[in-house]
Motif scaffolding. Sequence first.
Motif, PDB file in Angstrom:
ATOM      1  N   VAL A  64      11.632  72.482 -29.883  1.00 42.11           N
ATOM      2  CA  VAL A  64      12.857  71.990 -29.248  1.00 42.11           C
ATOM      3  C   VAL A  64      12.990  70.484 -29.472  1.00 42.11           C
ATOM      4  CG1 VAL A  64      14.124  71.727 -27.084  1.00 42.11           C
ATOM      5  CG2 VAL A  64      12.730  73.777 -27.478  1.00 42.11           C
ATOM      6  N   ARG A  65      14.159  70.072 -29.920  1.00 40.30           N
ATOM      7  CA  ARG A  65      14.452  68.638 -29.999  1.00 40.30           C
ATOM      8  C   ARG A  65      15.825  68.397 -29.362  1.00 40.30           C
ATOM      9  NH1 ARG A  65      14.709  64.788 -35.350  1.00 40.30           N
ATOM     10  NH2 ARG A  65      16.458  66.116 -35.936  1.00 40.30           N
ATOM     11  N   ILE A  66      15.916  67.393 -28.542  1.00 42.14           N
ATOM     12  CA  ILE A  66      17.171  67.037 -27.889  1.00 42.14           C
ATOM     13  C   ILE A  66      17.595  65.664 -28.393  1.00 42.14           C
ATOM     14  CG2 ILE A  66      18.327  66.637 -25.681  1.00 42.14           C
ATOM     15  CD1 ILE A  66      16.267  68.573 -24.438  1.00 42.14           C
ATOM     16  N   ILE A  67      18.770  65.615 -29.015  1.00 44.10           N
ATOM     17  CA  ILE A  67      19.262  64.374 -29.612  1.00 44.10           C
ATOM     18  C   ILE A  67      20.445  63.852 -28.809  1.00 44.10           C
ATOM     19  CG2 ILE A  67      18.481  64.994 -31.921  1.00 44.10           C
ATOM     20  CD1 ILE A  67      21.452  65.692 -32.560  1.00 44.10           C
ATOM     21  N   GLY A  68      20.790  62.599 -29.055  1.00 41.26           N
ATOM     22  CA  GLY A  68      21.917  61.980 -28.365  1.00 41.26           C
ATOM     23  C   GLY A  68      21.480  60.689 -27.690  1.00 41.26           C
ATOM     24  N   GLN A  69      22.433  59.982 -27.136  1.00 46.48           N
ATOM     25  CA  GLN A  69      22.149  58.714 -26.486  1.00 46.48           C
ATOM     26  C   GLN A  69      21.396  58.928 -25.182  1.00 46.48           C
ATOM     27  OE1 GLN A  69      25.709  56.316 -26.155  1.00 46.48           O
ATOM     28  NE2 GLN A  69      26.481  57.042 -28.133  1.00 46.48           N
ATOM     29  N   ARG A  70      20.371  58.120 -24.960  1.00 47.13           N
ATOM     30  CA  ARG A  70      19.595  58.229 -23.734  1.00 47.13           C
ATOM     31  C   ARG A  70      20.211  57.411 -22.589  1.00 47.13           C
ATOM     32  NH1 ARG A  70      18.033  61.948 -26.262  1.00 47.13           N
ATOM     33  NH2 ARG A  70      15.911  62.335 -27.000  1.00 47.13           N
ATOM     34  N   ASP A  71      20.934  56.351 -22.938  1.00 47.45           N
ATOM     35  CA  ASP A  71      21.544  55.508 -21.908  1.00 47.45           C
ATOM     36  C   ASP A  71      22.490  56.319 -21.035  1.00 47.45           C
ATOM     37  OD1 ASP A  71      20.214  53.406 -22.998  1.00 47.45           O
ATOM     38  OD2 ASP A  71      21.932  52.561 -24.057  1.00 47.45           O
ATOM     39  N   GLY A  72      22.323  56.181 -19.725  1.00 50.20           N
ATOM     40  CA  GLY A  72      23.213  56.861 -18.790  1.00 50.20           C
ATOM     41  C   GLY A  72      22.702  58.196 -18.301  1.00 50.20           C
ATOM     42  N   LEU A  73      21.663  58.727 -18.940  1.00 50.84           N
ATOM     43  CA  LEU A  73      21.122  60.013 -18.501  1.00 50.84           C
ATOM     44  C   LEU A  73      20.238  59.808 -17.270  1.00 50.84           C
ATOM     45  CD1 LEU A  73      20.130  61.760 -21.855  1.00 50.84           C
ATOM     46  CD2 LEU A  73      22.170  62.157 -20.462  1.00 50.84           C
ATOM     47  N   PRO A  74      20.307  60.726 -16.305  1.00 52.74           N
ATOM     48  CA  PRO A  74      19.469  60.613 -15.109  1.00 52.74           C
ATOM     49  C   PRO A  74      17.984  60.691 -15.458  1.00 52.74           C
ATOM     50  CG  PRO A  74      21.236  62.213 -14.793  1.00 52.74           C
ATOM     51  CD  PRO A  74      21.218  61.881 -16.247  1.00 52.74           C
ATOM     52  N   ALA A  75      17.158  60.089 -14.610  1.00 57.38           N
ATOM     53  CA  ALA A  75      15.720  60.054 -14.855  1.00 57.38           C
ATOM     54  C   ALA A  75      15.109  61.450 -14.930  1.00 57.38           C
ATOM     55  CB  ALA A  75      15.028  59.238 -13.762  1.00 57.38           C
ATOM     56  N   ASP A  76      15.600  62.382 -14.106  1.00 58.19           N
ATOM     57  CA  ASP A  76      15.010  63.721 -14.135  1.00 58.19           C
ATOM     58  C   ASP A  76      15.346  64.453 -15.434  1.00 58.19           C
ATOM     59  OD1 ASP A  76      17.678  63.893 -13.447  1.00 58.19           O
ATOM     60  OD2 ASP A  76      17.415  65.471 -11.951  1.00 58.19           O
ATOM     61  N   ILE A  77      16.530  64.167 -16.011  1.00 55.98           N
ATOM     62  CA  ILE A  77      16.894  64.768 -17.291  1.00 55.98           C
ATOM     63  C   ILE A  77      16.012  64.188 -18.393  1.00 55.98           C
ATOM     64  CG2 ILE A  77      18.702  65.002 -19.032  1.00 55.98           C
ATOM     65  CD1 ILE A  77      19.153  66.745 -16.596  1.00 55.98           C
ATOM     66  N   LEU A  78      15.801  62.879 -18.365  1.00 51.91           N
ATOM     67  CA  LEU A  78      14.933  62.243 -19.355  1.00 51.91           C
ATOM     68  C   LEU A  78      13.514  62.813 -19.283  1.00 51.91           C
ATOM     69  CD1 LEU A  78      16.089  58.526 -19.002  1.00 51.91           C
ATOM     70  CD2 LEU A  78      16.592  60.093 -20.883  1.00 51.91           C
ATOM     71  N   SER A  79      13.044  63.090 -18.070  1.00 49.91           N
ATOM     72  CA  SER A  79      11.722  63.679 -17.905  1.00 49.91           C
ATOM     73  C   SER A  79      11.667  65.078 -18.508  1.00 49.91           C
ATOM     74  CB  SER A  79      11.370  63.737 -16.419  1.00 49.91           C
ATOM     75  OG  SER A  79      10.120  64.362 -16.214  1.00 49.91           O
ATOM     76  N   CYS A  80      12.728  65.860 -18.308  1.00 48.74           N
ATOM     77  CA  CYS A  80      12.782  67.210 -18.880  1.00 48.74           C
ATOM     78  C   CYS A  80      12.804  67.162 -20.405  1.00 48.74           C
ATOM     79  CB  CYS A  80      14.025  67.938 -18.379  1.00 48.74           C
ATOM     80  SG  CYS A  80      13.920  68.525 -16.679  1.00 48.74           S
ATOM     81  N   ILE A  81      13.539  66.202 -20.955  1.00 51.05           N
ATOM     82  CA  ILE A  81      13.608  66.050 -22.405  1.00 51.05           C
ATOM     83  C   ILE A  81      12.216  65.747 -22.966  1.00 51.05           C
ATOM     84  CG2 ILE A  81      14.467  64.566 -24.259  1.00 51.05           C
ATOM     85  CD1 ILE A  81      17.069  64.275 -22.631  1.00 51.05           C
ATOM     86  N   HIS A  82      11.538  64.812 -22.329  1.00 44.17           N
ATOM     87  CA  HIS A  82      10.187  64.442 -22.776  1.00 44.17           C
ATOM     88  C   HIS A  82       9.253  65.648 -22.709  1.00 44.17           C
ATOM     89  CE1 HIS A  82       6.594  62.015 -23.365  1.00 44.17           C
ATOM     90  NE2 HIS A  82       6.063  62.620 -22.319  1.00 44.17           N
ATOM     91  N   ASP A  83       9.346  66.407 -21.638  1.00 46.75           N
ATOM     92  CA  ASP A  83       8.487  67.570 -21.460  1.00 46.75           C
ATOM     93  C   ASP A  83       8.752  68.616 -22.539  1.00 46.75           C
ATOM     94  OD1 ASP A  83       6.501  69.049 -20.176  1.00 46.75           O
ATOM     95  OD2 ASP A  83       7.947  70.107 -18.912  1.00 46.75           O
TER      96      ASP A  83
END
Length: 255
Positions: free
Chosen positions: A109-128
């Motif tokens: 799984v890879r999630i692309i797109g701008q990271r700015d503006g995304l909530p912290a919990d979404i960023l954590s899910c992306i990293h996971d």
Amino acid sequence: MPSGPDHIAEGKAALDGSKALHVAIIMDGNGRWAKARHQIRTFGHKAGVDALKKTITAAGDLGVTHMTVFAFSTENWRRPAAEVSDLMGLLKAFIRSDLDRLAREGVCVRIIGQRDGLPADILSCIHDAHERTRHNSRFFLQVALNYGAQADIVEGAKAFARRVQSGEARIDDLTPDAFGGFLSTHGLPTLDLVIRTSGEHRLSNFLLWEAAYAEFVFQDILWPDYDGAALKAALDEFYRRERRFGAVEAGHVPA
């Protein structure tokens, strides 16, 4: 540099372009599907997540090796705040509920797109998601989240310009192939097919560079109703096409 991780190189299938079939889907029609059932738009988005699960499951059996889906565009922030919040919540729920299964089934799984503006919990899910699936190679799923193709191209141009500015590259080093390496989709095989559901006929700022020689199939089906049969129908249409990539058949005289 492009948004999105470099872990794609760890999935062997991700770089095997000779056997790859890369399909992109603009998942459109959730709101209209919900409206037809006298429900709020979130009801349609939830049904759309179920459709995505069915489509991913069917894709591998139909010979698709790489799939890119348009989950949330940079323009979608213009929607009502409650709907945006619901969409982000659905993405988080999808990752948390299905990540174990995707990892177990060999999906990278890879999630692309701008990271700015995304909530912290979404960023954590992306990293996971990236960390848990980085070594997988059976199937590659790329999710475009907070993504816009024009912005991605601009960021790629800036990245190359910075290399020229620092003396790491020369202007003449830039070729179409080289430029692709500066986009967030870098490392993927050539895009073969773009599918858009719901009867709309436009790209909506999705994979503009990557779709240069892709085939397009527009289906009059709302995304929540999508499944393996619908994907097969799109692929059947794709395989009926003759792809010449700007050339002509031997012995053929252009009109």
